[in-house]
Scaffold this active site. Structure first.
Site, PDB file in Angstrom:
ATOM      1  CG  HIS A 279      -1.814  -1.242   1.164  1.00  0.00           C
ATOM      2  ND1 HIS A 279      -2.680  -1.558   0.042  1.00  0.00           N
ATOM      3  CD2 HIS A 279      -2.148  -2.221   2.022  1.00  0.00           C
ATOM      4  CE1 HIS A 279      -3.464  -2.637   0.368  1.00  0.00           C
ATOM      5  NE2 HIS A 279      -2.864  -3.116   1.803  1.00  0.00           N
ATOM      6  CG  ASP A 330      -4.926  -6.387  -0.438  1.00  0.00           C
ATOM      7  OD1 ASP A 330      -5.095  -7.122   0.388  1.00  0.00           O
ATOM      8  OD2 ASP A 330      -5.042  -5.190  -0.166  1.00  0.00           O
TER       9      ASP A 330
HETATM   10 ZN    ZN Z   1      -3.267  -6.912   2.600  1.00  0.00          ZN
END
Ligand code: ZN
Length: 464
Positions: A279, A330
């Site tokens: 991220h 993810d």
């Molecule tokens: Zn993750």
């Protein structure tokens, strides 16, 4: 296309158009021996026994960030429960699902997920795996029981697995006690090192699979834990961590340490090219430059970050700093290279009110730049080397040239057409170490796998 063969000791393939590390090439003769590329020649004719790859031929990508079990709840959290729905309310639902999953369920979900990844053109998956213990939160007799389910799922699907067993000990910065919803995740440093050893033993006979080191987040581990783990494990493995996904995490880190999360990691531990910062959404200019100059990978998950309302990664500035990045799916709200790369580029365009944001001086085609950067970053983060070049594992894919926008295109337009104008899945054939795992859009296990997966969704999500 002529009949495609399974893995053989040696096989040649002929592609009229293939993406090599140096760019697109014509009439490429590719030799694969024992799962590796042993020769790649341009401007050739096919040999008599060459398999003809009749569409544009690309290296496949490594998907650098996966939580396999989350696939079961993809798209099931899109109902407003309160005006302040956020990452944190999504996480509450995820914790409820976690309480129900058996080892068998986990394997069934992962097998279907990995088949779908192969069909999307991903041939390696970085599995950020933190679901370690039984439903009551106790250790299994074998610490690697749940990891073994992922290895079995990867073997059944044919995908390469980069297993990232996660150390998760705390619920907040400064070593706060875990909460009840986290009971299946929690290890001490010692039990983590034992788990890691079991995983290494389970993976040792599998040439497609790799092992890495993983810390859930700076919320979940302390500095002495990071230091001890890194001192006790191989210095060549990739290291993954979730970081700076949410503003709340940044504020909590500042309150705890006086530093922002990436700043803290850079100053207190040190960033290198072994790190994959998953991220890294909320970072200031100094943090951005610290990642770029260390050559760590920013592990971007554009569709999940959009779904969870995380924020927009400053990718234009990161590209200008020559930062390295790759993509992961993810939470698996999407399994599409197209959607990940398109969302990444479009987020920058919408923010900047400009077009064509993610290019480099040496690569002005946005689609080609996105694909090449995702290839290199995924390789680095997952410990593999994909790309149509001698010595690399023979992982590649062929796009469907019956689509008019692909079939009619000259090579310089293929990736832009695919990534920005095509919504159907055009990944027709996929090879892993020379083995033909997706043949004309199909995987040999897909029917059985799909039926089992439906049963698990009904049980886990709807108690049916
Ligand atoms: Zn993750």
């Amino acid at each position: 296309m002529t009949q495609l063969a399974d893995f053989q000791t040696q096989q040649t393939y002929f592609s009229p158009a293939a993406l090599l590390p140096s760019g697109w090439a014509s009439n490429v003769l590719i030799t694969v021996r024992n799962g590796l590329f042993t020769d790649v020649q341009t401007d050739q004719l096919p040999l008599q026994d060459s398999i003809i790859l009749s569409g544009p031929t690309l290296p496949s990508l490594a998907n650098l960030h996966s939580h396999a079990f989350q696939r079961v709840m993809a798209g099931a959290a899109e109902v407003s429960l309160n005006p302040n729905d956020s990452f944190w309310s999504w996480r509450d639902l995820m914790y409820k699902i976690v309480q129900k999953l058996t080892p068998d369920d986990a394997q069934i979900i992962a097998k279907q997920l990995y088949i779908d990844m192969l069909k999307a053109g991903y041939t390696q998956v970085g599995e950020f795996h933190y679901l370690h213990h039984n439903i009551g939160g106790q250790q299994y007799d074998q610490l690697s029981e749940m990891s073994n389910q992922l290895i079995a799922a990867a073997n059944a699907s044919g995908i390469g697995l980069t297993l990232l067993p996660v150390l998760y000990s705390h619920s907040g910065f400064g070593g706060q006690a875990p909460n009840a919803g986290q009971a299946r995740f929690i290890n001490s440093t010692d039990s983590y090192l034992s788990l890691h050893q079991e995983c290494a033993e389970a993976l040792q006979d599998h040439s497609l699979h790799k092992l890495g080191i993983c810390f859930h987040s700076l919320r979940a581990v302390t500095k002495p834990q990071i230091d001890t783990v890194l001192a006790n494990l191989s210095t060549s493995m990739p290291i993954h961590i979730h970081i700076a996904e949410q503003q709340k995490e940044v504020q909590d880190c500042l309150a705890w340490s006086g530093q922002r999360p990436i700043e803290w990691l850079h100053n207190e531990i040190g960033l290198t090219d072994r790190w994959c910062l998953v991220h890294a959404t909320h970072l200031d200019k100094n943090e951005l430059n610290a990642i770029a100059s260390s050559q760590a990978v920013a592990g971007l998950c554009p569709t999940t970050e959009a779904n969870l309302g995380d924020g927009i990664f400053p990718a234009v500035e990161f590209e200008k700093a020559n930062g390295r990045w790759g993509v992961g799916s993810d939470s698996h709200v999407s399994l599409s290279i197209v959607e990940e790369l398109r969302t990444l580029e479009y987020g920058q365009r919408l923010r900047d009110q400009q077009r064509n944001r993610l290019y480099r001086p040496e690569q002005t085609s946005v689609g080609d730049n996105l694909y090449q950067q995702a290839l290199l970053g995924g390789n680095q983060a997952c410990g593999v080397s994909f790309g149509l070049a001698v010595g690399n594992r023979a992982d590649f894919m062929v796009l469907d040239d019956s689509h008019p926008l692909i079939g009619a295109s000259q090579t310089q337009d293929v990736l832009n057409r695919w990534l920005f104008a095509c919504n159907e899945n055009l990944v027709r054939d996929v090879f892993v170490a020379g083995k033909h795992v997706i043949n004309n859009f199909h995987h040999i296990e897909e029917e059985n796998s799909r039926q089992a997966f439906i049963r698990v969704i009904k049980k886990v999500m709807y108690d049916a």
